[in-house]
Design a protein around this motif. Structure first.
Motif, PDB file in Angstrom:
ATOM      1  N   LEU A 300      38.779  31.849  35.899  1.00  0.00           N
ATOM      2  CA  LEU A 300      38.751  32.920  34.906  1.00  0.00           C
ATOM      3  C   LEU A 300      39.256  34.194  35.571  1.00  0.00           C
ATOM      4  O   LEU A 300      38.541  34.851  36.331  1.00  0.00           O
ATOM      5  CB  LEU A 300      37.331  33.120  34.363  1.00  0.00           C
ATOM      6  N   ASP A 301      40.506  34.529  35.281  1.00  0.00           N
ATOM      7  CA  ASP A 301      41.096  35.751  35.811  1.00  0.00           C
ATOM      8  C   ASP A 301      40.726  36.919  34.900  1.00  0.00           C
ATOM      9  O   ASP A 301      40.555  36.743  33.696  1.00  0.00           O
ATOM     10  CB  ASP A 301      42.616  35.595  35.904  1.00  0.00           C
ATOM     11  N   GLU A 302      40.636  38.102  35.471  1.00  0.00           N
ATOM     12  CA  GLU A 302      40.208  39.294  34.717  1.00  0.00           C
ATOM     13  C   GLU A 302      38.887  39.015  33.999  1.00  0.00           C
ATOM     14  O   GLU A 302      38.762  39.155  32.786  1.00  0.00           O
ATOM     15  CB  GLU A 302      41.294  39.718  33.718  1.00  0.00           C
ATOM     16  N   LEU A 303      37.890  38.650  34.766  1.00  0.00           N
ATOM     17  CA  LEU A 303      36.619  38.180  34.212  1.00  0.00           C
ATOM     18  C   LEU A 303      35.987  39.139  33.200  1.00  0.00           C
ATOM     19  O   LEU A 303      35.551  38.703  32.135  1.00  0.00           O
ATOM     20  CB  LEU A 303      35.647  37.886  35.360  1.00  0.00           C
ATOM     21  N   PRO A 304      35.910  40.451  33.460  1.00  0.00           N
ATOM     22  CA  PRO A 304      35.249  41.322  32.481  1.00  0.00           C
ATOM     23  C   PRO A 304      36.003  41.461  31.162  1.00  0.00           C
ATOM     24  O   PRO A 304      35.443  41.983  30.192  1.00  0.00           O
ATOM     25  CB  PRO A 304      35.179  42.680  33.201  1.00  0.00           C
ATOM     26  N   ASN A 345      38.906  43.087  38.825  1.00  0.00           N
ATOM     27  CA  ASN A 345      39.091  44.377  39.468  1.00  0.00           C
ATOM     28  C   ASN A 345      37.737  45.080  39.541  1.00  0.00           C
ATOM     29  O   ASN A 345      36.846  44.816  38.725  1.00  0.00           O
ATOM     30  CB  ASN A 345      40.078  45.229  38.673  1.00  0.00           C
ATOM     31  N   PRO A 346      37.563  45.999  40.488  1.00  0.00           N
ATOM     32  CA  PRO A 346      36.268  46.681  40.573  1.00  0.00           C
ATOM     33  C   PRO A 346      35.997  47.599  39.391  1.00  0.00           C
ATOM     34  O   PRO A 346      34.848  47.893  39.075  1.00  0.00           O
ATOM     35  CB  PRO A 346      36.367  47.462  41.889  1.00  0.00           C
ATOM     36  N   CYS A 347      37.052  48.064  38.722  1.00  0.00           N
ATOM     37  CA  CYS A 347      36.894  48.929  37.554  1.00  0.00           C
ATOM     38  C   CYS A 347      38.120  48.729  36.676  1.00  0.00           C
ATOM     39  O   CYS A 347      39.026  47.959  37.005  1.00  0.00           O
ATOM     40  CB  CYS A 347      36.736  50.387  37.971  1.00  0.00           C
ATOM     41  N   ARG A 348      38.181  49.458  35.561  1.00  0.00           N
ATOM     42  CA  ARG A 348      39.310  49.264  34.649  1.00  0.00           C
ATOM     43  C   ARG A 348      40.633  49.667  35.284  1.00  0.00           C
ATOM     44  O   ARG A 348      41.660  49.028  35.083  1.00  0.00           O
ATOM     45  CB  ARG A 348      39.067  50.052  33.359  1.00  0.00           C
ATOM     46  N   GLU A 365      31.898  55.544  41.012  1.00  0.00           N
ATOM     47  CA  GLU A 365      30.762  54.648  40.825  1.00  0.00           C
ATOM     48  C   GLU A 365      30.444  54.464  39.348  1.00  0.00           C
ATOM     49  O   GLU A 365      30.064  53.374  38.916  1.00  0.00           O
ATOM     50  CB  GLU A 365      29.541  55.180  41.574  1.00  0.00           C
ATOM     51  N   ARG A 366      30.612  55.532  38.578  1.00  0.00           N
ATOM     52  CA  ARG A 366      30.351  55.409  37.142  1.00  0.00           C
ATOM     53  C   ARG A 366      31.404  54.531  36.481  1.00  0.00           C
ATOM     54  O   ARG A 366      31.094  53.709  35.612  1.00  0.00           O
ATOM     55  CB  ARG A 366      30.341  56.787  36.501  1.00  0.00           C
ATOM     56  N   CYS A 367      32.653  54.685  36.901  1.00  0.00           N
ATOM     57  CA  CYS A 367      33.728  53.851  36.356  1.00  0.00           C
ATOM     58  C   CYS A 367      33.460  52.379  36.663  1.00  0.00           C
ATOM     59  O   CYS A 367      33.619  51.514  35.805  1.00  0.00           O
ATOM     60  CB  CYS A 367      35.064  54.292  36.948  1.00  0.00           C
ATOM     61  N   GLN A 372      31.784  46.889  35.117  1.00  0.00           N
ATOM     62  CA  GLN A 372      31.072  45.693  35.537  1.00  0.00           C
ATOM     63  C   GLN A 372      29.858  45.398  34.671  1.00  0.00           C
ATOM     64  O   GLN A 372      29.303  44.293  34.751  1.00  0.00           O
ATOM     65  CB  GLN A 372      30.660  45.831  37.003  1.00  0.00           C
ATOM     66  N   SER A 373      29.447  46.344  33.833  1.00  0.00           N
ATOM     67  CA  SER A 373      28.316  46.089  32.934  1.00  0.00           C
ATOM     68  C   SER A 373      28.661  45.078  31.852  1.00  0.00           C
ATOM     69  O   SER A 373      27.766  44.603  31.148  1.00  0.00           O
ATOM     70  CB  SER A 373      27.849  47.397  32.295  1.00  0.00           C
ATOM     71  N   ARG A 374      29.940  44.744  31.715  1.00  0.00           N
ATOM     72  CA  ARG A 374      30.332  43.709  30.762  1.00  0.00           C
ATOM     73  C   ARG A 374      29.879  42.323  31.222  1.00  0.00           C
ATOM     74  O   ARG A 374      29.877  41.378  30.436  1.00  0.00           O
ATOM     75  CB  ARG A 374      31.847  43.714  30.573  1.00  0.00           C
ATOM     76  N   LEU A 375      29.519  42.206  32.493  1.00  0.00           N
ATOM     77  CA  LEU A 375      29.042  40.932  33.032  1.00  0.00           C
ATOM     78  C   LEU A 375      27.522  40.952  33.078  1.00  0.00           C
ATOM     79  O   LEU A 375      26.924  41.880  33.622  1.00  0.00           O
ATOM     80  CB  LEU A 375      29.599  40.707  34.442  1.00  0.00           C
TER      81      LEU A 375
END
Length: 534
Positions: A300-304, A345-348, A365-367, A372-375
């Motif tokens: 699964l690429d681009e997991l979020p 990716n670590p963020c968008r 950190e907020r980004c 990552q909260s989508r996971l």
């Protein structure tokens, strides 16, 4: 008089017996088909009529009734064409009435009388062999059916006329031979990847134990390249695994020309995939990507970017190794014992971890947290290894290719898997093949720690706030690392490296554990640190 022909209905990868009953009786000309048939089966009357006419036969001007028994079992698919046509031919005397005794029949008819291939021939052949029957199937599907048993009687005609001539004795159909798919293009090699030594190490551990892996890094770091090279270090399918995988592929219509392959499946669905596409379902409850990746890899690429509900639907298959699709009128189970490999990716924007970079969306950190909260936490808890994959520098890219490629890594993976298979067989558990499948008392037996290891794990569990599931997954990874080292027992260093692949609870994790992180590998190596005692 009622003419009967045996066929099957598919429920998951299981083939259930179905009795096709044909009655030709006096009355006004009509063709009725009953037995809880779907649209594809109901349309069989027109295909059968046209195919018989093209073969030089005409339906009698009488009342024809076709019953598919048991009547309360849903019938789906076009493979009922051939058994209906053969039962009609036997009923009108075109072939001997006893010619079909001892055979199960599947096949779709073209309007010109040819027999077209259908999905599910391998499960149908295995079910027929288990009941002591032979199989009549389409010619292109014959090699697939031949894998069921070398002693099974199989007829694989290409047309109705050819089959009728065989029963009359004017033409003899030879038994098809099983076929293996010829190797296509060579698989991508790990030697193509420059740098990323610790990421390669994590990939090797995941392959050796069948563990789930998550790679986090900026765009262009090589996460997809690493995942695409995972099949090149996985061992080929064992004969029992080959049949399991091929049965799912057969039901899904994914086998090409009836030939089987011992390469492990590698499925990489797009992030727009629906829940039904990923775990299975739909109107006819077809197998999804997780089942098509059985005994292989689901990447699964681009997991979020996947829908959160779709990702959370993976939680049950990861734990149980199967997918249960429940509908109002039936319940279907598909196998789904796969390795989950994901990249993100670590963020968008993808650069939150790049030194000196400031995200335009706000604090880095907020980004990261927003993206990552989508996971969900329960999904991340089921991932055994999480690694950071940093960008490769230009200095690494100009270096010559790595001396070690997929061949050398695959040899170590195969040796580790052999150790696992032998260990489980000695414990009387031949159904277990990898450490990732071990649970409960079995895991505690094979991954028993010494005093130093117990103390380290207890301290790490408190600092990392490991759940019971994560605790056991750390033990599984440590056991696999020990197998790669050829060790019979799990040592403190094996456990320390396994703990390094768990995501940190906070920045003080390493200091609290009293360990010094050391990067594995050569220049440009990235990923999680392997811990070593001070």
């Amino acid at each position: 008089m009622v003419q009967r022909v045996a066929t099957v209905a598919f429920q998951g990868v299981e083939a259930l017996p179905v009795d096709v009953q044909v009655q030709v009786a006096p009355g006004l000309p009509a063709f009725h088909l009953v037995g809880l048939a779907d649209k594809a089966v109901s349309e069989a009357r027109e295909r059968v009529r046209a195919a018989l006419i093209a073969s030089g036969l005409a339906l009698p001007a009488r009342r024809i009734t076709v019953n598919l028994a048991p009547a309360d079992l849903p019938k789906e698919g076009s493979h009922y064409d051939l058994p209906i046509a053969l039962a009609l031919m036997a009923a009108i005397g075109a072939i001997p009435s006893d010619a079909l005794n001892g055979y199960s029949v599947v096949g779709e008819l073209a309007l010109d009388g040819r027999i077209a291939p259908v999905a599910g021939v391998l499960p149908a052949a295995i079910a027929a062999n288990a009941s002591g029957r032979g199989l009549i199937c389409p010619g292109p599907s014959g090699p697939e059916a031949a894998w069921a048993s070398p002693d099974m009687d199989i007829l694989a005609p290409s047309s109705l006329i050819q089959l009728a001539n065989h029963f009359k004795g004017t033409q003899v159909l030879s038994r098809p031979a099983p076929q293996v798919m010829t190797a296509g293009a060579p698989l991508p090699d790990l030697a193509d990847i420059k740098g990323q030594e610790s990421a390669k190490r994590a990939l090797e551990i995941a392959a050796a134990g069948g563990h789930n892996l998550l790679m986090v890094g900026p765009p262009g770091a090589g996460k997809s390249m690493l995942a695409q090279r995972l099949p090149s270090i996985l061992p080929p399918l064992a004969p029992a695994e080959l049949l399991e995988v091929s049965m799912v592929m057969s039901v899904a219509g994914e086998l090409q020309g009836g030939a089987l392959t011992d390469r492990r499946p590698f499925r990489a669905p797009h992030h727009s995939a629906s829940m039904a596409a990923l775990v299975g379902g739909g109107l006819r409850a077809r197998p999804g990507e997780v089942s098509l990746a059985h005994k292989g890899v689901l990447f699964l690429d681009e997991l979020p970017e996947f829908q959160p509900q779709v990702l959370d639907s993976l939680r049950q298959p990861i734990e149980t190794g199967e997918v249960v699709i429940a509908r109002a009128n039936h319940r279907v189970t598909y196998p789904a014992r796969f390795m989950l490999v994901a990249a993100m990716n670590p963020c968008r924007c993808g650069e939150a971890d790049t030194p000196g970079y400031t995200c335009r969306r706000g604090a880095n950190e907020r980004c990261k947290a927003d993206y990552q909260s989508r996971l969900s936490g329960p999904l991340l808890d089921r991932i055994d290894l999480t690694i950071q994959v940093s960008a490769v520098s230009a200095a690494d890219l100009v270096l010559p290719p790595a001396a070690e490629g997929s061949k050398e890594v695959a040899a170590r993976v195969a040796a580790a898997r052999t150790r696992q298979i032998e260990r489980f067989a000695a414990l009387g558990l031949p159904q277990l093949l990898t450490n990732a499948e071990a649970n409960g008392a079995v895991l505690e037996d094979i991954a028993r720690l010494d005093g130093a290891g117990v103390a380290l794990l207890r301290e790490a569990a408190d600092v990392l706030r490991l759940s019971a599931r994560a605790y056991h997954r750390v033990l599984k990874v440590a056991r696999t690392i020990a197998d790669l080292d050829g060790a019979d027992t799990v040592g403190r260093l094996h456990l320390a490296e396994a703990l390094s692949y768990r995501p940190p609870a906070d920045g003080a994790m390493q200091a609290a554990l009293g360990k010094t992180p050391t990067q594995a590998g050569a220049t440009g190596a990235t990923g999680s640190a392997a811990w070593s005692p001070r």
